[in-house]
Design a protein around this motif. Structure first.
Motif, PDB file in Angstrom:
ATOM      1  N   PRO A 190       6.131   2.903  -6.647  1.00  0.00           N
ATOM      2  CA  PRO A 190       4.774   2.502  -6.325  1.00  0.00           C
ATOM      3  C   PRO A 190       3.975   1.976  -7.538  1.00  0.00           C
ATOM      4  O   PRO A 190       4.140   2.483  -8.655  1.00  0.00           O
TER       5      PRO A 190
ATOM      6  N   TRP B 176       0.924   2.383  -8.372  1.00  0.00           N
ATOM      7  CA  TRP B 176       0.073   3.405  -9.038  1.00  0.00           C
ATOM      8  C   TRP B 176       0.840   4.244 -10.025  1.00  0.00           C
ATOM      9  O   TRP B 176       0.369   4.526 -11.125  1.00  0.00           O
ATOM     10  N   ASP B 177       2.032   4.656  -9.585  1.00  0.00           N
ATOM     11  CA  ASP B 177       2.842   5.531 -10.438  1.00  0.00           C
ATOM     12  C   ASP B 177       3.252   4.787 -11.701  1.00  0.00           C
ATOM     13  O   ASP B 177       3.311   5.357 -12.789  1.00  0.00           O
TER      14      ASP B 177
ATOM     15  N   GLU C 164      -8.380   6.336  -5.300  1.00  0.00           N
ATOM     16  CA  GLU C 164      -7.839   7.629  -4.899  1.00  0.00           C
ATOM     17  C   GLU C 164      -6.607   7.971  -5.751  1.00  0.00           C
ATOM     18  O   GLU C 164      -6.470   9.081  -6.258  1.00  0.00           O
ATOM     19  N   LYS C 165      -5.725   7.013  -5.892  1.00  0.00           N
ATOM     20  CA  LYS C 165      -4.477   7.254  -6.630  1.00  0.00           C
ATOM     21  C   LYS C 165      -4.745   7.473  -8.118  1.00  0.00           C
ATOM     22  O   LYS C 165      -4.108   8.305  -8.734  1.00  0.00           O
TER      23      LYS C 165
ATOM     24  N   SER D 240      -7.696  10.317 -13.601  1.00  0.00           N
ATOM     25  CA  SER D 240      -6.880   9.943 -14.769  1.00  0.00           C
ATOM     26  C   SER D 240      -7.687   9.225 -15.842  1.00  0.00           C
ATOM     27  O   SER D 240      -7.292   9.170 -16.999  1.00  0.00           O
TER      28      SER D 240
ATOM     29  N   LEU E 240      -7.783   2.886  -2.111  1.00  0.00           N
ATOM     30  CA  LEU E 240      -6.485   3.503  -2.379  1.00  0.00           C
ATOM     31  C   LEU E 240      -6.264   3.597  -3.895  1.00  0.00           C
ATOM     32  O   LEU E 240      -5.810   4.625  -4.413  1.00  0.00           O
ATOM     33  N   MET E 241      -6.620   2.538  -4.596  1.00  0.00           N
ATOM     34  CA  MET E 241      -6.472   2.533  -6.055  1.00  0.00           C
ATOM     35  C   MET E 241      -7.301   3.662  -6.670  1.00  0.00           C
ATOM     36  O   MET E 241      -6.811   4.428  -7.506  1.00  0.00           O
TER      37      MET E 241
ATOM     38  N   CYS F 238       0.830  -1.214   0.000  1.00  0.00           N
ATOM     39  CA  CYS F 238       0.000   0.000   0.000  1.00  0.00           C
ATOM     40  C   CYS F 238       0.858   1.254   0.000  1.00  0.00           C
ATOM     41  O   CYS F 238       0.499   2.272  -0.585  1.00  0.00           O
ATOM     42  N   GLN F 239       1.986   1.180   0.683  1.00  0.00           N
ATOM     43  CA  GLN F 239       2.872   2.349   0.732  1.00  0.00           C
ATOM     44  C   GLN F 239       3.669   2.511  -0.552  1.00  0.00           C
ATOM     45  O   GLN F 239       4.459   3.446  -0.684  1.00  0.00           O
ATOM     46  N   GLY F 240       3.496   1.580  -1.451  1.00  0.00           N
ATOM     47  CA  GLY F 240       4.176   1.697  -2.746  1.00  0.00           C
ATOM     48  C   GLY F 240       5.537   1.025  -2.780  1.00  0.00           C
ATOM     49  O   GLY F 240       6.250   1.085  -3.779  1.00  0.00           O
TER      50      GLY F 240
ATOM     51  N   GLY G 269      -7.475   8.583  -9.328  1.00  0.00           N
ATOM     52  CA  GLY G 269      -8.180   9.870  -9.362  1.00  0.00           C
ATOM     53  C   GLY G 269      -8.940  10.111 -10.644  1.00  0.00           C
ATOM     54  O   GLY G 269      -9.747   9.287 -11.074  1.00  0.00           O
TER      55      GLY G 269
END
Ligand code: A3P
Length: 303
Positions: free
Chosen positions: A170, A172-173, A287-288, A292, A284-285, A162-164, A290
């Protein structure tokens, strides 16, 4: 889990490999005909390798012999990160026939600039929902004994993910880097989702073939080649090839061939991740990712 990761420019690397990654990144030379297959680990890299290889080489080999030729996609489609290989087992990528197909886990912003300068080289990114990536990784780590002291509970690996903190993360990035690149330059970057491949592999085969400039002709389609390629690269077929049943890949990590073929499903996380954790990762997904426009299906056909 069990690996020492170091952060460089916001990205997590296996600490021992960071220097090699950066050296390589400077010296690699791309060709205009190169094909790059980019993924986060455990997102279906092996599947994508098999698909791209068999699409591109479908006229070079008869279908009878191609299972043998691409049977172990790890050898025929090496990783761009040559330092992943052990001394003595480093594939000679300069000697590879064109078009070269190379896999990579590097995030988009760290791809060697030569790849982006070669206007005709192509990049395919395969993304998979984070719950299944997390689950697949957990099994992979345990099966190959990567964790020196594997934690009995999921808490630490989950929190870390979760913290990447995950190789090339991470998460998400990594996804967003390629997602945005594909929006900006869809000729250069094709963004695929594991869940879509599972839902409709035939359209995905055609999409990959078109994108790479190897479209299937009407005659080929009529002859059932799309289905043939899909079957050749299916989970069952790859898993049951003798060369994938035994042995291990010759990289700095000793990973058993058969550990790359576990279940091959969407939504198998339900058998590992408790609902409270799943909800948190799903939120979290969202949110990350967003605004996009990127969304990933965590249930597939299982719901
Ligand atoms: P599971 O552990 O969920 O089964 P990678 O190749 O990036 O390491 O990813 C491995 C994951 O892809 C594993 O997921 C594996 O089973 C799955 N996989 C491998 N070959 C596949 C195929 N032909 N079709 C679907 N999934 C496949």
């Amino acid at each position: 889990e069990g690996e020492l990761l170091a952060n460089y420019q916001g990205i997590w690397f296996v600490a021992d490999l960071l220097r090699a990654t950066l050296t390589f990144q400077k010296h690699f030379k791309a060709n205009d005909s190169d094909i790059f297959l980019a993924t986060m680990a455990k997102s279906g890299t092996t599947w994508l390798k098999a698909l791209a290889f068999s699409i591109v080489n479908r006229n070079n080999h008869s279908v009878d012999e191609s299972p043998l030729l691409f049977s172990n996609p790890h050898y025929l489609v090496p990783f761009l990160e040559m330092h992943l290989y052990k001394d003595g087992n480093i594939p000679d990528i300069d000697a590879m026939p064109c078009p070269r197909i190379l896999a990579t886990h590097l995030p988009y912003q760290l791809l060697p600039s030569t790849i982006l300068d070669c206007s005709n080289s192509r990049i395919i990114y395969l993304c998979r929902n984070p719950l299944d990536v997390f689950t697949s990784t957990r099994h992979f780590v345990l099966q190959n004994g990567f964790a020196s002291r594997p934690s009995a509970s999921l808490d630490v690996p989950f929190e870390t993910f979760c913290q990447g903190i995950y190789p090339y993360g991470p998460f998400w990035d990594h996804c967003l880097g390629y997602w945005n690149a594909s929006l900006k330059d869809p000729q250069k970057v094709l963004f695929l989702k594991y869940e879509d491949l599972k839902k409709d592999i035939n359209s995905s085969v055609k999409k990959i073939a078109d994108f790479l400039g190897y479209p299937l002709s009407a005659e080929e389609e009529e002859a059932g080649l799309v289905e043939e390629i899909a079957t050749l690269c299916s989970f069952e077929n790859l898993m049951n090839l003798n060369c994938n049943k035994e042995g291990e890949i010759q990289t700095v990590f000793r990973a058993k061939h058969n550990s790359f073929f576990r279940k091959g499903e969407v939504g198998d996380w339900v058998n590992l991740v408790p609902p409270s954790m799943a909800n948190r990762l799903e939120k979290l997904m969202q949110e990350k990712f967003g605004e996009s426009g990127l969304t990933l299906d965590i249930h597939g056909n299982s719901v």
